[in-house]
Design a protein around this motif. Structure first.
Motif, PDB file in Angstrom:
ATOM      1  N   TYR A  90      -0.145   8.138  -3.416  1.00  0.00           N
ATOM      2  CA  TYR A  90       0.828   8.019  -4.505  1.00  0.00           C
ATOM      3  C   TYR A  90       1.302   6.577  -4.654  1.00  0.00           C
ATOM      4  O   TYR A  90       1.525   6.099  -5.766  1.00  0.00           O
ATOM      5  N   THR A  91       1.470   5.895  -3.526  1.00  0.00           N
ATOM      6  CA  THR A  91       1.881   4.500  -3.581  1.00  0.00           C
ATOM      7  C   THR A  91       0.851   3.654  -4.310  1.00  0.00           C
ATOM      8  O   THR A  91       1.199   2.803  -5.153  1.00  0.00           O
ATOM      9  N   GLU A  92      -0.427   3.868  -4.016  1.00  0.00           N
ATOM     10  CA  GLU A  92      -1.479   3.106  -4.680  1.00  0.00           C
ATOM     11  C   GLU A  92      -1.519   3.416  -6.171  1.00  0.00           C
ATOM     12  O   GLU A  92      -1.730   2.515  -6.997  1.00  0.00           O
ATOM     13  N   ILE A  93      -1.326   4.675  -6.536  1.00  0.00           N
ATOM     14  CA  ILE A  93      -1.325   5.043  -7.954  1.00  0.00           C
ATOM     15  C   ILE A  93      -0.147   4.390  -8.675  1.00  0.00           C
ATOM     16  O   ILE A  93      -0.271   3.912  -9.811  1.00  0.00           O
ATOM     17  N   ILE A  94       1.015   4.352  -8.011  1.00  0.00           N
ATOM     18  CA  ILE A  94       2.198   3.718  -8.603  1.00  0.00           C
ATOM     19  C   ILE A  94       1.934   2.231  -8.838  1.00  0.00           C
ATOM     20  O   ILE A  94       2.329   1.669  -9.870  1.00  0.00           O
ATOM     21  N   TYR A  95       1.258   1.574  -7.877  1.00  0.00           N
ATOM     22  CA  TYR A  95       0.918   0.163  -8.053  1.00  0.00           C
ATOM     23  C   TYR A  95       0.053  -0.038  -9.304  1.00  0.00           C
ATOM     24  O   TYR A  95       0.290  -0.953 -10.108  1.00  0.00           O
TER      25      TYR A  95
END
Length: 214
Positions: free
Chosen positions: A99-104
């Motif tokens: 999820y963190t990578e997608i948010i980035y």
């Protein structure tokens, strides 16, 4: 710690995110009045050139990490773990790292659109292709790095783990080596593990019904 499967997920996220960024950037520039043909052409030129360049640069940086995994380095600067890592790492704010990578990626896309809309036709640079190339080049670089490390794991019988997904000079590396008693005595009929003592190796190699010399 990031496992190889975690690094591959990051790579695929950046790869697909870069493709979406390219399309969104083109649409945003057309929406503010740029002509279709030159916008598409210029963005794709930037996309191809910078993605290749960033991929090559990422491989140069990741090569310094890869060299630390090779047997001749004796892994003196690596941390040996007592157990394998079986769970994915946790991202910021306690979220799953995916999820963190997608948010980035979403943040990059939104920021790109905001810049294009605010600058209008004063900004002629095809920044959509540039940002997309940065994501795609890094994603492909991580996928290739994961593939090469996978080969090293199979050849050395180890598992490697990484402190982050950036794979830069500050990335620390750990490894796990299975205990000897966890390894099979023989992997196939007639095959003998190389790490057995000489006497045991002779008895294991001898056909059933024959006696080995003392």
């Amino acid at each position: 710690m990031f496992r190889l499967e975690d690094l591959r997920r990051v790579g695929w996220t950046q790869l697909f995110g870069g493709m979406v960024t390219l399309i969104v950037g083109i649409i945003a520039q057309i929406a503010i009045g740029f002509n279709l043909t030159p916008v598409v052409t210029q963005n794709f030129i930037y996309y191809i050139l910078f993605s290749i360049g960033w991929f090559l640069f990422s491989q140069f940086v990741m090569a310094s990490i890869y060299k630390r995994l090779l047997p001749e380095q004796k892994r003196a600067k690596l941390t040996q773990l007592s157990a394998p890592v079986t769970t994915p790492p946790v991202g910021r704010f306690g979220m799953a790292f995916q999820y963190t990578e997608i948010i980035y990626v979403v943040a990059w896309v939104v920021g790109l659109v905001v810049i294009i809309l605010l600058a209008g036709q004063n900004l002629t640079l095809p920044i959509g292709g540039f940002v997309a190339a940065w994501l795609v080049g890094g994603g492909i670089g991580r996928l290739r790095f994961s593939s090469k490390v996978k080969q090293e794991e199979e050849e050395q019988g180890l598992k490697f783990y990484f402190s982050d997904s950036f794979l830069g000079p500050s990335t620390s590396v750990a490894f796990y080596s299975p205990k000897p008693e966890d390894q099979p005595v023989a992997t196939a009929a007639g095959s003998v593990p190389s790490n057995l003592p000489p006497g045991v190796k002779r008895r294991a190699a001898a056909p059933q019904g024959t006696k080995t010399g003392k």
